[in-house]
Design an enzyme around this catalytic site. Sequence first.
Site, PDB file in Angstrom:
ATOM      1  N   ASN A  66       0.930  -1.298  -0.263  1.00 10.39           N
ATOM      2  CA  ASN A  66       0.169   0.078   0.157  1.00 10.39           C
ATOM      3  C   ASN A  66       1.072   1.125  -0.081  1.00 10.39           C
ATOM      4  OD1 ASN A  66      -2.361  -1.401   0.159  1.00 10.39           O
ATOM      5  ND2 ASN A  66      -1.779  -1.606   2.414  1.00 10.39           N
ATOM      6  N   HIS A 124       6.322  -1.763   3.504  1.00  7.83           N
ATOM      7  CA  HIS A 124       5.702  -3.048   4.150  1.00  7.83           C
ATOM      8  C   HIS A 124       5.391  -3.611   3.252  1.00  7.83           C
ATOM      9  CE1 HIS A 124       2.546  -0.609   5.624  1.00  7.83           C
ATOM     10  NE2 HIS A 124       2.466  -1.680   5.474  1.00  7.83           N
TER      11      HIS A 124
HETATM   12  P1  AMP Z   1      -0.521  -0.860   5.843  1.00 10.72           P
HETATM   13  O1  AMP Z   1      -2.384   0.053   6.023  1.00 10.72           O
HETATM   14  O2  AMP Z   1      -0.499  -0.991   4.822  1.00 10.72           O
HETATM   15  O3  AMP Z   1      -0.086   0.694   6.007  1.00 10.72           O
HETATM   16  O4  AMP Z   1      -0.920  -1.898   6.849  1.00 10.72           O
HETATM   17  C1  AMP Z   1       0.112  -1.941   8.298  1.00 10.72           C
HETATM   18  C2  AMP Z   1      -0.374  -3.326   8.822  1.00 10.72           C
HETATM   19  O5  AMP Z   1       0.510  -2.936  10.309  1.00 10.72           O
HETATM   20  C3  AMP Z   1      -1.985  -3.883   9.409  1.00 10.72           C
HETATM   21  O6  AMP Z   1      -2.188  -4.514   8.659  1.00 10.72           O
HETATM   22  C4  AMP Z   1      -1.276  -3.178  11.033  1.00 10.72           C
HETATM   23  O7  AMP Z   1      -2.535  -4.580  11.475  1.00 10.72           O
HETATM   24  C5  AMP Z   1      -0.242  -3.571  11.308  1.00 10.72           C
HETATM   25  N1  AMP Z   1       0.747  -3.986  12.073  1.00 10.72           N
HETATM   26  C6  AMP Z   1       0.726  -2.440  12.691  1.00 10.72           C
HETATM   27  N2  AMP Z   1       1.079  -1.886  14.236  1.00 10.72           N
HETATM   28  C7  AMP Z   1       1.948  -3.502  14.295  1.00 10.72           C
HETATM   29  C8  AMP Z   1       2.604  -4.495  14.800  1.00 10.72           C
HETATM   30  N3  AMP Z   1       3.369  -3.676  16.248  1.00 10.72           N
HETATM   31  N4  AMP Z   1       3.314  -5.683  14.868  1.00 10.72           N
HETATM   32  C9  AMP Z   1       2.322  -6.019  13.284  1.00 10.72           C
HETATM   33  N5  AMP Z   1       1.662  -5.840  12.828  1.00 10.72           N
HETATM   34  C10 AMP Z   1       1.115  -4.172  13.274  1.00 10.72           C
END
Ligand code: AMP
Length: 116
Positions: A89, A102
């Site tokens: 994203n 990511h």
């Molecule tokens: P995005 O919307 O592509 O920025 O995705 C961010 C992702 O990070 C989401 O799927 C969240 O569930 C995940 N996320 C946020 N904080 C953490 C964390 N501390 N550990 C693991 N995943 C996380």
Amino acid sequence: MGEGGCIFCKIAKKEIPSRIVFEDSRILAFEDLRPQAPVHILIIPKHHIEKIADIEEDDLGLIGDLVLAARNIAKEKGVDRSGYRIVINCNKDAGQEVLHLHLHLLGGRKFTWPPG
Ligand code: AMP
Ligand code: ZN
């Protein structure tokens, strides 16, 4: 390495715990906290790159390694034959919440197309 306040930089530095599934000198892969599929792994560079829009020629090797890591993890998790999706994203319309590059590796269920 590290960008003040960035949650994924903190995860990369082990300042915040995560369920790590793969690690090498440049890459970390860990379970998403709020999984959207039976397999939902995040794969990140350990150093801070905000988003895919910011990558440069010098980053291409790293991006390839992130994709290879996703491929390998998909195989380890047993979804390589059933299928999986790799999602990056970028910015607001795509719903990027964490401003540290990511890859989402999603698998273990059927996904729809077009995406929501
Ligand atoms: P995005 O919307 O592509 O920025 O995705 C961010 C992702 O990070 C989401 O799927 C969240 O569930 C995940 N996320 C946020 N904080 C953490 C964390 N501390 N550990 C693991 N995943 C996380
Ligand atoms: Zn970061």
